[in-house]
Design an enzyme around this catalytic site. Structure first.
Site, PDB file in Angstrom:
ATOM      1  N   SER A 140      26.207   0.779 -39.998  1.00  0.00           N
ATOM      2  CA  SER A 140      25.037   0.001 -40.384  1.00  0.00           C
ATOM      3  C   SER A 140      23.760   0.699 -39.944  1.00  0.00           C
ATOM      4  O   SER A 140      23.777   1.617 -39.138  1.00  0.00           O
ATOM      5  CB  SER A 140      25.107  -1.376 -39.732  1.00  0.00           C
ATOM      6  OG  SER A 140      24.866  -1.248 -38.338  1.00  0.00           O
ATOM      7  N   LYS A 141      22.670   0.216 -40.510  1.00  0.00           N
ATOM      8  CA  LYS A 141      21.352   0.722 -40.169  1.00  0.00           C
ATOM      9  C   LYS A 141      21.118   0.583 -38.662  1.00  0.00           C
ATOM     10  O   LYS A 141      20.546   1.455 -38.029  1.00  0.00           O
ATOM     11  CB  LYS A 141      20.326  -0.097 -40.961  1.00  0.00           C
ATOM     12  CG  LYS A 141      18.958   0.486 -41.032  1.00  0.00           C
ATOM     13  CD  LYS A 141      18.086  -0.306 -41.982  1.00  0.00           C
ATOM     14  CE  LYS A 141      17.708  -1.653 -41.400  1.00  0.00           C
ATOM     15  NZ  LYS A 141      16.758  -2.399 -42.256  1.00  0.00           N
ATOM     16  N   ARG A 142      21.593  -0.527 -38.132  1.00  0.00           N
ATOM     17  CA  ARG A 142      21.451  -0.789 -36.695  1.00  0.00           C
ATOM     18  C   ARG A 142      22.098   0.301 -35.836  1.00  0.00           C
ATOM     19  O   ARG A 142      21.579   0.682 -34.811  1.00  0.00           O
ATOM     20  CB  ARG A 142      22.088  -2.126 -36.336  1.00  0.00           C
ATOM     21  CG  ARG A 142      21.359  -3.316 -36.880  1.00  0.00           C
ATOM     22  CD  ARG A 142      20.631  -4.062 -35.773  1.00  0.00           C
ATOM     23  NE  ARG A 142      19.646  -4.984 -36.313  1.00  0.00           N
ATOM     24  CZ  ARG A 142      18.405  -4.645 -36.627  1.00  0.00           C
ATOM     25  NH1 ARG A 142      17.981  -3.411 -36.451  1.00  0.00           N
ATOM     26  NH2 ARG A 142      17.560  -5.536 -37.122  1.00  0.00           N
TER      27      ARG A 142
ATOM     28  N   GLY B  55      22.415   3.374 -36.406  1.00  0.00           N
ATOM     29  CA  GLY B  55      21.565   4.546 -36.346  1.00  0.00           C
ATOM     30  C   GLY B  55      20.513   4.403 -35.258  1.00  0.00           C
ATOM     31  O   GLY B  55      20.339   5.276 -34.413  1.00  0.00           O
TER      32      GLY B  55
END
Length: 517
Positions: free
Chosen positions: A274-276, A278
């Site tokens: 997920s973006k999180r 990263g």
RNA sequence: GGCCCGUUCGUCUAAGGGCUAGGACACCACCCUUUCACGGUGGUGAUACGGGUUCGAAUCCCGUACGGGCUACCA
């Protein structure tokens, strides 16, 4: 484990498509899906179509469509047909296809044949149903054969009531009527035979109240009209595959259905990447920088982090696929040549940033400088260094490329050629600094300036001769010289540096350093 | 909870019934290098568990455990 599955004879031309929704950045899994689509199409001399699924008005983000296209362009995966490129199967935006009434007619056809029905339930009623029937064993009750007769739809209502509601223009959706006891199965190119019990699948919405199709209807109708022969998508779609298979059966016949492949997920440290992840673990998950216009939140991209597109697609291709040999570095052309869907893994792959960087390092070493010279120039100019001599620039980059993993590393590794170091690592020299050494360097300045044959080897010899004459071991003098020229304990061989710097600059840096040591 | 998919070194993976389970990243050691890297050599390290089939199982079958996905008028 690769499956031994033979492809169906390809009577029609291979046509694959990528269908992103413009709702934000393009993450690793998304790019890999494009990549595999692209490789498969090119390998079989087929077409690659980009279709935009902008059917969710509430989640649509302005600019995301262009962003996706830019990412594909950077990665070298530009589609043959897309809203940006035209082609013979447009429109390529679902919102535009909806305007043409394409989906409505197929929804009508399904209703006529009894495979779908109108449902008039309001969001509140649906919510109430989910609350009322929620139990410990069944925390999320579905709109299915068990409950549909308890809801307000054209199956539970009399035909008069239904017609009245329809005539009054009541808010309605179209739902598929899942059969009560059928087994739907299909052959996945990666997983083999997969089957589902239709009694356990819910009556998915096909056409929303605003007339937009859901993904389920759109993917089937568009794949048919665009003559898609192979459909590859992420594994998260597997549970809804029976809906799509049934729709194909009802609308166009199973013979026309594309071959499916559900790609393994790319995993983060815990679960689907997920973006999180990263932000949390400090690596990019998007192809390029993405700034959400609503929140102004920036998510860093591989491009801006300093990855080469060649490395990016290489590392992505190898996340879940290999050619069966020990080869790991593949150019795009080599990938097209070697790729086969049968060798794609069934299991999800955890993303390893260290290995990703290794791929980039390999590509930096492999590629001729001019391939990415411009990108490095941009990195340098960001630190207010400007390049005037391109030939000199290329020489410098070739000298330091082995030491760089990501493009910004070139600033550290090559910056001192253009700008004298701001700080010298004095601590590395001071403890062993002597007056004799100082004298040596004062003389060496003259040696440099008067050096007739200004090459690394000649300079090194002159340096050693002078050291011998002064009774100092050359080894004790090399580190100070390096610190004088580059500022720290890093960089290519010191005499190579001096020569590239030139006599004047080398002399000037030594002279300046002597005032500090 | 239900359904679906999966499970080989820490990570990515090879091995399609038969060598000592191979490679890469990471890590460690040594060599090269009077810097930092690159490079070279070597090392630590895996078939989730339990049954079955078989002369022989990482591989085929069943079960268990664990992981993941889905369970929206999102895709």
């Amino acid at each position: 484990m690769p499956q031994q599955l033979s492809l169906q004879p390809m009577s029609k031309k291979v046509r694959v498509r990528f269908a992103p929704s413009p709702t934000g950045g393009l993450h690793l899994g998304g790019v890999r899906t494009v990549l595999y689509n692209y490789l498969f199409a090119k390998k079989h001399g087929g077409d690659f179509v980009l279709r935009i699924e902008d059917t969710d008005q509430t989640r649509y983000v302005a600019g995301a469509e262009e962003y996706i296209f830019n990412c594909l362009q950077w990665a070298g995966l530009v589609p043959d047909e897309s809203p940006m490129h035209g082609g013979n199967f447009g429109p390529y935006r679902q919102s535009e296809r909806k305007a043409a009434g394409i989906y409505q007619q197929y929804a009508d056809k399904l209703i006529e044949q009894g495979y779908a029905y109108y449902a008039f339930d309001t969001p509140e009623e649906l919510e109430k149903m989910r609350m009322d029937y929620k139990t410990e064993e069944n925390p999320s009750p579905q709109y299915d054969h068990k409950l549909r007769m308890k809801m307000r739809n054209s199956l539970s209502l009399s035909s008069e009531e239904t017609n009245q509601l329809l005539a009054a223009g009541a808010r309605k959706v179209v739902r598929i009527k899942m059969p009560q006891n059928e087994t739907v199965s299909f052959t996945d190119m990666i997983r083999g035979e997969v089957s589902f019990d239709t009694a356990l699948v819910d009556d998915k919405v096909l056409l929303k109240a605003d007339g937009m199709p859901t993904y389920h209807l759109a993917v089937v109708v568009d794949d048919y009209l665009m003559q898609i022969s192979h459909a590859f998508r992420g594994e998260e779609w597997l549970p809804s595959a029976p809906v799509h298979v049934l729709l194909w059966k009802y609308l166009f016949g199973l013979e026309a259905m594309p071959q499916w492949a559900h790609l393994p997920l790319i995993l983060g440290p815990n679960g689907k990447l997920s973006k999180r992840d990263g932000a949390k673990y400090g690596f990019p998950v998007f192809a390029m920088n993405w700034t959400d216009p609503k929140t102004n939140e920036l998510t860093e991209g591989f491009k801006e982090k300093g990855f080469l597109p060649e490395a990016f697609i290489n590392l992505l291709a190898l996340l879940g696929w290999n050619d069966g040999t020990e080869k790991e570095i593949f150019s795009k052309e080599e990938l097209v040549d070697a790729f086969s869907m049968e060798r794609v893994h069934a299991a999800g792959a955890k993303f390893d940033y260290e290995k990703a960087k290794w791929f980039n390092h390999e590509w930096i070493k492999k590629l001729p400088i001019h391939n990415y010279q411009l990108a490095i120039m941009n990195e340098l100019e960001a630190t207010s260094i400007s390049i005037t001599d391109n030939l000199q620039f290329e020489k410098i980059l070739n000298l330091v490329k082995d030491r760089c993993t990501l493009l910004p590393d070139f600033v550290q590794q090559a910056g001192f050629f253009f700008k004298a170091p701001q700080q010298l690592d004095v601590a590395a020299v001071k403890p062993k600094w002597t007056d004799e050494k100082k004298t040596f360097f004062e003389t060496f300045i003259e040696t440099v300036l008067q050096q007739a044959d200004f090459t690394p080897l000649a300079l090194e010899n002159a340096f050693k001769e002078l050291a011998a004459a002064n009774n100092i071991k050359p080894g004790e003098l090399q580190l100070p010289l390096r610190i004088m020229l580059v500022g720290g304990k890093f960089g290519p061989p010191v005499f190579d540096i001096a020569v590239l710097l030139g006599k004047e600059e080398t002399a000037a840096r030594i002279k300046y350093a002597l005032t500090i040591f």
